[in-house]
Enzyme design. Structure first.
Site, PDB file in Angstrom:
ATOM      1  N   LYS A  81       0.891  -1.192  -0.105  1.00  0.00           N
ATOM      2  CA  LYS A  81      -0.071   0.073  -0.019  1.00  0.00           C
ATOM      3  C   LYS A  81       0.763   1.078   0.031  1.00  0.00           C
ATOM      4  CE  LYS A  81      -2.345  -0.923   3.853  1.00  0.00           C
ATOM      5  NZ  LYS A  81      -1.690  -2.221   4.249  1.00  0.00           N
ATOM      6  N   ARG A 108      -9.692   1.332   8.877  1.00  0.00           N
ATOM      7  CA  ARG A 108      -9.377  -0.160   8.906  1.00  0.00           C
ATOM      8  C   ARG A 108     -10.570  -0.783   9.621  1.00  0.00           C
ATOM      9  NH1 ARG A 108      -3.490   0.870   9.040  1.00  0.00           N
ATOM     10  NH2 ARG A 108      -2.329  -1.002   9.714  1.00  0.00           N
ATOM     11  N   ARG A 166      11.326  -5.824   5.428  1.00  0.00           N
ATOM     12  CA  ARG A 166      11.366  -4.467   5.244  1.00  0.00           C
ATOM     13  C   ARG A 166      12.087  -3.663   6.129  1.00  0.00           C
ATOM     14  NH1 ARG A 166       5.270  -1.923   5.101  1.00  0.00           N
ATOM     15  NH2 ARG A 166       4.990  -2.677   7.482  1.00  0.00           N
ATOM     16  N   ARG A 203      11.047  -1.486  11.721  1.00  0.00           N
ATOM     17  CA  ARG A 203      10.006  -0.989  12.420  1.00  0.00           C
ATOM     18  C   ARG A 203       9.826  -2.259  13.417  1.00  0.00           C
ATOM     19  NH1 ARG A 203       5.091   0.517   8.509  1.00  0.00           N
ATOM     20  NH2 ARG A 203       4.006  -0.480  10.103  1.00  0.00           N
ATOM     21  N   ARG A 240      -0.598  -8.381  13.878  1.00  0.00           N
ATOM     22  CA  ARG A 240      -1.204  -7.408  12.993  1.00  0.00           C
ATOM     23  C   ARG A 240      -2.057  -8.339  12.046  1.00  0.00           C
ATOM     24  NH1 ARG A 240       3.771  -4.912  10.867  1.00  0.00           N
ATOM     25  NH2 ARG A 240       2.416  -3.318   9.794  1.00  0.00           N
TER      26      ARG A 240
END
Ligand code: AMP
Length: 219
Positions: free
Chosen positions: A17, A92, A129, A161, A172
């Site tokens: 995204k 969300r 990532r 992160r 998540r």
């Protein structure tokens, strides 16, 4: 009818995204509005909101709807959203989707893009990532920026992160299935949903999204 381009980009964490919204923002000339980026900036700057939400973000849980809705409403007061926005990470929950309709009034969401990706790919993408803490540029762990720890765009620190660690990734994805996946039916029922295969080269995904926007007369 107003020409405001409001695009909701849905997809699991790691579906691409952020990458797609950055690319589309350049093509469409509307800002990329990421509630995750707004919240992370608040945490980094140790604002009152940042201190309130830091542990929630780290654990991969959702921040409460009212707070996020307020942040988005404030963001839509900024002049750069007059022509529209690419919404990444918002809404969300169904409550947020309804709040978004209220915030936008008649000039509402024009299209909702869902980036479809298999779970195995998402987990692999998230764990490799790395992101720039300053400008949000996204890298992979094998990129020179990740290895050196310095962003080539802005010189900021490139880090992993906390919520991209294995424990939080699992959390998540569960939260996504429970709270966010129902939004697909929400936008499908309104005739706004377009599904795009996110397991393709980023430029191919961008091209398919731009085609979908053009077909629907959105941009
Ligand atoms: P993201 O960068 O979109 O993955 O967001 C990172 C984290 O910020 C999420 O795991 C949540 O803790 C929080 N967050 C971002 N957007 C929202 C939202 N719309 N509602 C609730 N929490 C959010």
């Amino acid at each position: 009818m107003s020409a405001r381009v409001i695009v909701v980009v849905l997809g699991k964490q790691g579906a691409g995204k952020g990458t797609q919204c950055k690319r589309l923002a350049q093509h469409l000339g509307v800002p990329h509005v990421s509630t995750g980026d707004i919240l992370r900036a608040a945490v980094r700057d140790r604002t009152t909101i940042g201190l309130e939400v830091a542990s929630i973000l780290e654990a991969g849980q959702l921040v409460n709807d009212d707070l996020v809705n307020r942040l988005v409403e404030e963001r839509f007061n900024d002049a750069d959203t007059a022509g529209g926005a690419l919404l990444d990470g918002f809404p969300r929950t169904e409550a947020q989707a309804e709040a978004l309709d209220q915030i936008l009034g008649d000039d509402g969401v024009k299209i909702c893009i869902n980036l479809d990706v298999p779970n195995a790919l998402v987990a692999e993408r998230l764990s490799s990532r790395r992101v720039c803490q300053e400008c949000g540029a996204i890298y992979r762990d094998s990129d020179i920026e990740a290895i050196s720890g310095t962003c080539t765009n802005c010189g900021g620190d490139v880090v992993q992160r906390a919520d991209d660690m294995p424990e939080a990734i699992h959390q998540r994805l569960e939260v996504y299935e429970r709270d966010t996946a129902p939004l697909l039916a929400f936008y499908e029922a309104r005739g706004l949903l377009v599904r795009i295969d996110g397991d393709q080269a980023p430029q191919t995904v961008t091209a398919e999204i731009l085609d979908a926007l053009a077909e629907r007369g959105v941009a």
